[in-house]
Design a protein around this motif. Structure first.
Motif, PDB file in Angstrom:
ATOM      1  N   ARG A 183     115.584  39.119  40.895  1.00  0.00           N
ATOM      2  CA  ARG A 183     115.687  39.874  39.666  1.00  0.00           C
ATOM      3  C   ARG A 183     114.602  39.866  38.815  1.00  0.00           C
ATOM      4  O   ARG A 183     114.096  41.020  38.551  1.00  0.00           O
ATOM      5  CB  ARG A 183     117.081  39.512  38.775  1.00  0.00           C
ATOM      6  CG  ARG A 183     117.412  40.295  37.678  1.00  0.00           C
ATOM      7  CD  ARG A 183     118.618  39.373  37.157  1.00  0.00           C
ATOM      8  NE  ARG A 183     119.697  39.535  37.706  1.00  0.00           N
ATOM      9  CZ  ARG A 183     120.935  38.785  37.572  1.00  0.00           C
ATOM     10  NH1 ARG A 183     121.060  37.922  36.668  1.00  0.00           N
ATOM     11  NH2 ARG A 183     121.923  38.476  38.374  1.00  0.00           N
ATOM     12  N   CYS A 184     113.957  38.806  39.155  1.00  0.00           N
ATOM     13  CA  CYS A 184     112.795  38.666  38.150  1.00  0.00           C
ATOM     14  C   CYS A 184     111.732  37.651  38.881  1.00  0.00           C
ATOM     15  O   CYS A 184     112.083  36.497  39.166  1.00  0.00           O
ATOM     16  CB  CYS A 184     112.876  38.069  36.871  1.00  0.00           C
ATOM     17  SG  CYS A 184     111.523  37.917  35.831  1.00  0.00           S
ATOM     18  N   TYR A 185     110.515  37.931  39.019  1.00  0.00           N
ATOM     19  CA  TYR A 185     109.398  36.949  39.519  1.00  0.00           C
ATOM     20  C   TYR A 185     108.380  36.952  38.536  1.00  0.00           C
ATOM     21  O   TYR A 185     107.616  38.140  37.936  1.00  0.00           O
ATOM     22  CB  TYR A 185     109.025  37.378  40.850  1.00  0.00           C
ATOM     23  CG  TYR A 185     107.692  36.611  41.502  1.00  0.00           C
ATOM     24  CD1 TYR A 185     107.756  35.147  41.425  1.00  0.00           C
ATOM     25  CD2 TYR A 185     106.780  37.406  42.211  1.00  0.00           C
ATOM     26  CE1 TYR A 185     106.758  34.337  42.037  1.00  0.00           C
ATOM     27  CE2 TYR A 185     105.698  36.609  42.957  1.00  0.00           C
ATOM     28  CZ  TYR A 185     106.020  35.138  42.758  1.00  0.00           C
ATOM     29  OH  TYR A 185     105.015  34.314  43.514  1.00  0.00           O
ATOM     30  N   VAL A 186     108.081  35.770  38.172  1.00  0.00           N
ATOM     31  CA  VAL A 186     106.948  35.419  36.882  1.00  0.00           C
ATOM     32  C   VAL A 186     105.830  34.976  37.644  1.00  0.00           C
ATOM     33  O   VAL A 186     105.922  33.813  38.311  1.00  0.00           O
ATOM     34  CB  VAL A 186     107.566  34.635  35.754  1.00  0.00           C
ATOM     35  CG1 VAL A 186     106.591  34.356  34.965  1.00  0.00           C
ATOM     36  CG2 VAL A 186     108.720  35.124  35.386  1.00  0.00           C
ATOM     37  N   LEU A 187     104.702  35.688  37.407  1.00  0.00           N
ATOM     38  CA  LEU A 187     103.348  34.921  37.563  1.00  0.00           C
ATOM     39  C   LEU A 187     102.742  34.460  36.274  1.00  0.00           C
ATOM     40  O   LEU A 187     102.479  35.088  35.519  1.00  0.00           O
ATOM     41  CB  LEU A 187     102.394  36.091  38.118  1.00  0.00           C
ATOM     42  CG  LEU A 187     103.076  36.690  39.286  1.00  0.00           C
ATOM     43  CD1 LEU A 187     102.111  38.233  39.535  1.00  0.00           C
ATOM     44  CD2 LEU A 187     103.008  36.086  40.499  1.00  0.00           C
ATOM     45  N   GLN A 188     102.797  32.998  36.447  1.00  0.00           N
ATOM     46  CA  GLN A 188     102.213  32.318  35.250  1.00  0.00           C
ATOM     47  C   GLN A 188     100.588  31.987  35.289  1.00  0.00           C
ATOM     48  O   GLN A 188     100.114  31.498  36.523  1.00  0.00           O
ATOM     49  CB  GLN A 188     102.692  30.960  35.202  1.00  0.00           C
ATOM     50  CG  GLN A 188     104.319  30.854  35.078  1.00  0.00           C
ATOM     51  CD  GLN A 188     105.056  29.823  34.880  1.00  0.00           C
ATOM     52  OE1 GLN A 188     105.882  29.714  33.961  1.00  0.00           O
ATOM     53  NE2 GLN A 188     105.006  28.683  35.650  1.00  0.00           N
ATOM     54  N   LYS A 189      99.988  32.182  34.016  1.00  0.00           N
ATOM     55  CA  LYS A 189      98.714  32.037  34.011  1.00  0.00           C
ATOM     56  C   LYS A 189      98.582  30.496  34.106  1.00  0.00           C
ATOM     57  O   LYS A 189      99.261  29.827  33.338  1.00  0.00           O
ATOM     58  CB  LYS A 189      98.171  32.721  32.917  1.00  0.00           C
ATOM     59  CG  LYS A 189      98.138  34.238  33.009  1.00  0.00           C
ATOM     60  CD  LYS A 189      97.292  34.523  31.601  1.00  0.00           C
ATOM     61  CE  LYS A 189      97.930  36.067  31.291  1.00  0.00           C
ATOM     62  NZ  LYS A 189      98.004  36.392  30.007  1.00  0.00           N
ATOM     63  N   PHE A 190      97.322  29.977  34.840  1.00  0.00           N
ATOM     64  CA  PHE A 190      97.170  28.405  34.463  1.00  0.00           C
ATOM     65  C   PHE A 190      96.165  28.271  33.382  1.00  0.00           C
ATOM     66  O   PHE A 190      95.131  28.853  33.284  1.00  0.00           O
ATOM     67  CB  PHE A 190      96.353  28.087  35.841  1.00  0.00           C
ATOM     68  CG  PHE A 190      96.092  26.729  35.989  1.00  0.00           C
ATOM     69  CD1 PHE A 190      96.993  25.431  36.137  1.00  0.00           C
ATOM     70  CD2 PHE A 190      94.496  26.275  35.927  1.00  0.00           C
ATOM     71  CE1 PHE A 190      96.805  24.389  36.124  1.00  0.00           C
ATOM     72  CE2 PHE A 190      94.443  24.779  35.872  1.00  0.00           C
ATOM     73  CZ  PHE A 190      95.357  24.065  35.997  1.00  0.00           C
ATOM     74  N   ASN A 191      96.516  27.145  32.752  1.00  0.00           N
ATOM     75  CA  ASN A 191      95.781  26.792  31.323  1.00  0.00           C
ATOM     76  C   ASN A 191      94.755  25.557  31.889  1.00  0.00           C
ATOM     77  O   ASN A 191      95.173  24.511  32.195  1.00  0.00           O
ATOM     78  CB  ASN A 191      96.714  26.307  30.399  1.00  0.00           C
ATOM     79  CG  ASN A 191      95.931  25.864  29.212  1.00  0.00           C
ATOM     80  OD1 ASN A 191      94.716  25.927  29.187  1.00  0.00           O
ATOM     81  ND2 ASN A 191      96.495  25.190  28.354  1.00  0.00           N
ATOM     82  N   ARG A 192      93.625  25.730  32.173  1.00  0.00           N
ATOM     83  CA  ARG A 192      92.630  24.856  32.660  1.00  0.00           C
ATOM     84  C   ARG A 192      92.312  23.889  31.561  1.00  0.00           C
ATOM     85  O   ARG A 192      91.756  22.869  32.100  1.00  0.00           O
ATOM     86  CB  ARG A 192      91.242  25.613  32.920  1.00  0.00           C
ATOM     87  CG  ARG A 192      90.381  24.820  33.854  1.00  0.00           C
ATOM     88  CD  ARG A 192      89.140  25.434  33.970  1.00  0.00           C
ATOM     89  NE  ARG A 192      88.261  24.580  34.677  1.00  0.00           N
ATOM     90  CZ  ARG A 192      86.919  24.839  35.207  1.00  0.00           C
ATOM     91  NH1 ARG A 192      86.362  26.020  34.677  1.00  0.00           N
ATOM     92  NH2 ARG A 192      86.232  23.814  35.978  1.00  0.00           N
ATOM     93  N   ARG A 193      92.564  24.107  30.216  1.00  0.00           N
ATOM     94  CA  ARG A 193      92.334  23.078  29.419  1.00  0.00           C
ATOM     95  C   ARG A 193      92.886  21.669  29.221  1.00  0.00           C
ATOM     96  O   ARG A 193      92.564  20.849  28.912  1.00  0.00           O
ATOM     97  CB  ARG A 193      92.246  23.521  27.966  1.00  0.00           C
ATOM     98  CG  ARG A 193      91.101  24.517  27.655  1.00  0.00           C
ATOM     99  CD  ARG A 193      91.363  25.304  26.387  1.00  0.00           C
ATOM    100  NE  ARG A 193      92.237  26.391  26.561  1.00  0.00           N
ATOM    101  CZ  ARG A 193      92.879  27.202  25.773  1.00  0.00           C
ATOM    102  NH1 ARG A 193      92.161  27.212  24.301  1.00  0.00           N
ATOM    103  NH2 ARG A 193      93.790  28.041  26.011  1.00  0.00           N
TER     104      ARG A 193
END
Ligand code: SF4
Length: 231
Positions: A183-193
């Motif tokens: 139903r849903c696939y989420v691509l999460q941005k990585f937070n480098r900080r």
């Protein structure tokens, strides 16, 4: 039962709902980019019992719309069943965050209708889990969790943290094929900080996947799932 903490309000952890977040400690994975290192190692003080959680949730009735259980890895604790039962008895929908490593617990919770939303992380193609977990049967284990979720979860999403060197065009497409029809696939941005479980992770190479490449990932994954979003 002991939790490490309660975040009293969140607008982002339960899609479409104002929620609180309950944090469990301890994890059986060692994801180098993990941003909850103290929780994952089980080093965070555990100080909140079921009575305190119950009293808090009773006091927030009419204000909160759902409860998120996250970690660490919540399914490592057998008492997660009691926790979900208590939350459901107070008429809150439950969202469970999991790494998918305890399909038996997940299936039990789903069959007993104790969770309303499952968010399962898929770190990499299931053949490539060595940097995250060294269990020899991890592919079969994660496949079982994916099956249980797609068959029985009232609502769900699969999520991949997009950090180099793990997230590539090939790996994202392979993951999307593995959850074909989801139903849903989420691509999460990585937070480098933020600091990572592996303190050298951010220094070895820049793990950032930039916006154009995230969009490229999304276009590669979209044909295999009902919805693919970047978060
Ligand atoms: S990111 Fe990995 S190590 Fe950290 S809590 Fe999640 S599964 Fe465990």
């Amino acid at each position: 039962m002991f939790l490490a903490g309660i975040q009293k309000n969140s607008f982002i952890d339960y899609p479409g709902k104002i929620s609180c977040v309950l944090f469990t400690t301890g994890c059986n994975f060692v994801c180098p980019y993990c941003h909850n290192a103290d929780l994952a190692r089980g080093e965070y003080p555990q100080r909140i019992g079921l009575d305190e959680v119950t009293a808090f949730l009773q006091s927030r009735q009419g204000m909160l719309e759902g409860v998120v259980i996250t970690g660490g890895e919540p399914t490592l604790h057998d008492w997660v069943v009691d926790l979900c039962q208590t939350i459901k008895s107070l008429n809150y929908p439950v969202k469970l965050d999991t790494n998918g490593s305890r399909p038996d617990v997940l299936d039990h919770l789903l069959q007993k209708k104790l969770v309303d939303f499952v968010a399962m992380d898929i770190k990499a193609p299931l053949e490539d889990y060595d940097p995250f977990c060294r269990s020899p049967r991890i592919k079969e284990t994660l496949s079982a969790s994916i099956r249980h979720i797609m068959a029985s979860a009232p609502d769900y999403e699969f999520r991949t943290t997009c950090a180099a060197p793990f997230a590539t065009r090939e790996s994202i497409e392979t993951i999307a094929r593995t959850i074909e029809g989801a139903r849903c696939y989420v691509l999460q941005k990585f937070n480098r900080r933020a600091a990572c479980l592996d303190p050298e992770f951010n220094r070895r190479q820049d793990p950032t996947v930039f916006a154009d490449e995230m969009k490229r990932f999304r276009s590669l994954a979209t044909p295999f799932v009902q919805r693919c979003t970047i978060r």
